[in-house]
Scaffold this active site. Structure first.
Site, PDB file in Angstrom:
ATOM      1  N   CYS C  85       0.820  -1.215   0.000  1.00 58.21           N
ATOM      2  CA  CYS C  85       0.000   0.000   0.000  1.00 58.21           C
ATOM      3  C   CYS C  85       0.852   1.263   0.000  1.00 58.21           C
ATOM      4  CB  CYS C  85      -0.940  -0.005   1.193  1.00 58.21           C
ATOM      5  SG  CYS C  85      -1.286  -1.661   1.811  1.00 58.21           S
ATOM      6  N   HIS C 334      -8.903   4.252  -2.060  1.00 62.84           N
ATOM      7  CA  HIS C 334      -7.571   3.710  -1.815  1.00 62.84           C
ATOM      8  C   HIS C 334      -7.154   2.726  -2.917  1.00 62.84           C
ATOM      9  CE1 HIS C 334      -4.011   2.302   0.061  1.00 62.84           C
ATOM     10  NE2 HIS C 334      -4.513   1.356   0.817  1.00 62.84           N
TER      11      HIS C 334
END
Ligand SMILES: [Zn+2]
Ligand SMILES: [Zn+2]
Lengths: 139, 388, 388, 139
Positions: C85, C334
């Protein structure tokens, strides 16, 4: 297939795979398949217009595939070729309606709409373009 | 900007290593390289790790942190880079830039791939990810079929033969038979290559590199740091990284890898060398035709004569140019993310005179050449015993 | 080494973008950023692209070359970096180093993820690849369950409450409701968060960031190059990247992300600022507890008081510190590889005064904070309108 | 599972997953689970010896999982915990033989060998360790 595809990823390319929809740059005359939304040669000066490819071209190179990826096992041996379209863009596709031993570099071919492969897990059938020899080229 | 040295090198044996996971492989290669460099863990300031597809091969991403953890080097920055089969070469390139620019003094460049935890049809599928998924693979392209089309066109344009391609495999297996790290350390005959099963015509099974597990690590350092160590450093005197279109069909040529041509030219220019100055080259022979094109694109053969040259023995061990002394991807094996680093390990050992039975006499300058996919990435490095 | 400027920024809308593939997303964000920078393609010398898992999301690797091809920038070097991430933040970091060190003058830092081409259970499985596949995921760990265990321990040690976590979601959705690029540009109430379905206790659905497609690009340049352009540059005055063990259980603490603590301290030291000097921060709120820990680890809250502080409104728009003005990962979305670059895009717009209804008054210094996995990677950058 | 695992990847971790085989550094006394072959604190000075963990420890944190990954769907809700072993190493595993609402931080637990999950595609069953409460702690 190692990842099951959602219908969106298939649907998204239908205009190109089913109908040969493409683009061209009106500034420099280059054709793009798959379509580009700007011309990397002209950038800010790009004038992009839609274009549908003729589907006619000639074989630049080819191979006969004996060890296939998943989804294509039942088709071996099959012919994969790089085809240069009349308009300039090149693309890669299966050749059909021809015996592997009859394929030649330079051979004129035309695009047609076919079944491409089948996903093992969920049985989705993928469609797209293949090329076949132009039997009696127009004079 | 200062000079950059290779101060340590290490690798695992390449092969189907059922008893080792990805973290075991990189930890082993890392520990060997750190020991070889005569440094402590605290000396190391950053890590660049090459890996193509651990996400698909073992379900694991976050490979930079994994490597730092496995080698016991957290919390230093550790960056995974990916460029398909050129991931290792790219890790070397990024580590080189980080030292060259003065950002760090000591940097680990590693590469690792664990490929045999999945079945071979999945490996085929995953390697397809090096090409264009939507406009190549979707239509039935396999990775060998791309190189097969380059081979077919090369044969058409230049008269290259299947026997010439087979000669690449024969040569590289002969070299690999002298390499204890090789996956397939045995010789093959021309007849064996020619009669092996068809994969994508004209390529046969023994024209193709295998599926391999393995890891390799080199440690790079600034000149100032390297000069403090007991061992002689090996210097990186040229480095280049180039890209081209993802899909083979979008390239200018099917018989030349333009990215290799550009990267080779840039690296040689930086190093101030010409092809004649190079004593050994580890080039990207993922398929035998790839080595033939590499010879032409790097300037070791004239355009179209790569096949003839290899057949004539020009690239045999200790002839005009020793090519793929490690056995290449073909015989040494091809754990994709590790290959570019393994090439650097081999050249380091050769330039140090530590290559045993496959040692190139009086080796002074070596080149590594790592290609991603069908040529959308190329990375070239030049190594030397001497530096200005 | 010289100063590094952000000279251009662009992003796609974030969301479930069914009609766009990965290459469409990065091409769109790239074209916007190049236009915003008032430069030509020929000015660009290198690309760093962040992407976590295109191999598993769309079967495509070789993302560096793909990006160069999509933006029409071949043959320049293009490097994909991956840190789960934190892949986007890491691309920014590598691009920053490449300019800072003098290697290049103009570099693209991009991030992209196409997540919605697979079904949601596969997304869950793929995101597990950010953690430890063998020693966490094998045993039934999901990605939310790791943060849930941090939350549980934080509640146990410091008395943090579920309402305080929910307050993070309420604040970020309030900010996101003013962001036309946000995936979920609407407000939520504390009650809605508290009554949303359980994911991994104490985390509920509205404590979690969503599944998103998107891309973001910033263009970095040397001071010399940046000063020639008509627009005011934004400066990167601090940058740090740290790692920790892949598995959460191997870390020193469950209530603090050590990698964030170290990276924050390093970046602030380099920038010569303290937490008080910072006007806005885009922090990694993959889960609401993550923002609370980030506030403590970055020094904006005392240890254990992050929950109280967010509840008190300290981090609301235009209060003491404006946190996640974009809406954060929570409301803006995201797309994992794009998030770290999106944070930089938001801070750039804020410092330029171009953030519309969510503009922070008189914003001079901004911070971005991007975390990989459960904290095995952290990347922190500090941006400023002024530079020495 | 998005990738079918070969038996090698399962077999490789049997000593750890079935029997808690581990290592320790005789130089600094640190225990490693999973085993390390060198000690990152001592490096060259590492003296690594095999060690089998006791399997006793206490809960450092836990969660009740309601949205599971593939292979675990039938088990929801289930408890995942981080356990600190007596010897020092920490690990993550399911808690079993306990109601979710009875789990507490600090609770003493012990390791047992259990079925972990089942692959959808090929039905491979994965085994490994879980933890359960120590009902009558030894005095
Ligand atoms: Zn044009
Ligand atoms: Zn020790």
């Amino acid at each position: 297939m190692p990842h099951r595809k959602s219908l969106a990823s298939i649907w998204r390319r239908i205009p190109q795979r089913y109908r040969g929809e493409s683009t061209m740059c009106l500034n420099c005359g280059r054709h793009f398949f798959p379509p580009r939304h700007f011309c990397p040669y002209c950038r800010r000066k790009s004038k992009i217009a839609p274009y549908t490819i003729s589907g006619r071209g000639k074989v630049m190179s080819y191979t006969v595939v004996h060890v296939a990826q998943e989804g294509f096992e039942r088709q071996v041996p099959y012919v994969i070729a790089i085809v240069e379209l009349e308009e300039g863009p090149k693309l890669t596709a299966q050749l059909c309606a021809v015996e592997p031993e009859d394929v030649r570099i330079g051979m004129p071919v035309e695009m047609s709409f076919r079944r491409i492969s089948e996903d093992k897990d969920d049985g989705i059938i993928h469609y797209g373009y293949k090329f076949s020899p132009i039997l009696s080229p127009k004079k | 900007m200062g000079n950059v040295a290779v101060i340590g090198a290490g690798m695992t044996k390449f092969g189907e290593l059922w008893d080792k996971g990805l973290e075991d492989l990189i930890a082993e290669a890392g520990a060997k390289a750190v020991n070889d460099a005569n440094i402590d863990g605290e000396d190391i300031q950053a890590i660049y790790g090459g890996n193509m597809s651990a996400g698909r091969f073992i379900g694991q991403e976050h490979i930079g942190a994994l490597i730092a953890d496995a080698i016991g080097l957290t919390p230093i920055p550790s960056t995974r880079v990916e460029a398909a089969c050129a991931s290792g070469g790219l890790a070397l390139r990024e580590a080189y830039l980080a030292v060259k620019s003065g950002t760090y003094d000591v940097v680990v460049a590693g590469g690792v791939e664990k490929m045999t935890d999945v079945y071979s049809e999945q490996v085929t599928q995953t390697l397809g990810g090096a090409g264009d998924q939507q406009w190549e693979v979707f239509n039935g392209v396999t990775f060998p079929s791309l190189y097969a089309m380059m081979a077919r066109r090369h044969m058409h344009d230049y008269g290259t033969t299947e026997e010439q391609m087979a000669a690449v495999a024969v040569k590289n297996h002969s070299n690999g038979s002298k390499n204890p790290y090789a996956q397939f350390p045995f010789k093959v005959t021309l007849e064996q290559v020619m009669s092996s099963s068809k994969v994508a015509e004209p390529l046969k099974l023994l024209d193709c590199s295998p599926i391999t597990d393995g890891a390799a690590v080199v440690i790079l350092a600034s000149e100032k740091f390297a000069r403090k160590l007991p061992q002689e450093p090996i210097w990186i005197i040229g480095s280049a990284h180039t890209t081209d279109t993802l899909a083979l069909h979008d390239r200018k040529s099917l018989t030349s890898i333009e990215a290799t041509r550009l990267a080779g030219r840039q690296a040689m220019k930086q190093a101030g060398v010409t092809p004649k100055d190079i004593d050994l080259a580890e080039v990207h022979d993922c398929f035998t035709i790839a080595e033939i094109m590499a010879m032409e694109d790097l300037g070791f053969s004239k355009r179209g004569e790569g096949g003839k040259d290899v057949e004539s023995g020009k690239f045999n061990l200790n002839s005009e140019l020793s090519v793929n002394t490690s056995g290449g991807l073909k015989s040494c094996g091809h754990p994709v993310g590790a290959t570019g680093i393994k090439q650097a390990v081999e050249v380091t050992w050769q330039l140090r005179g530590e290559a045993g039975k496959r040692q190139v006499d009086d080796a002074k300058v070596g080149l590594t050449h790592n290609v991603g996919g069908s040529g959308a990435t190329a990375v070239v490095h030049i190594f030397s015993k001497e530096v200005d």
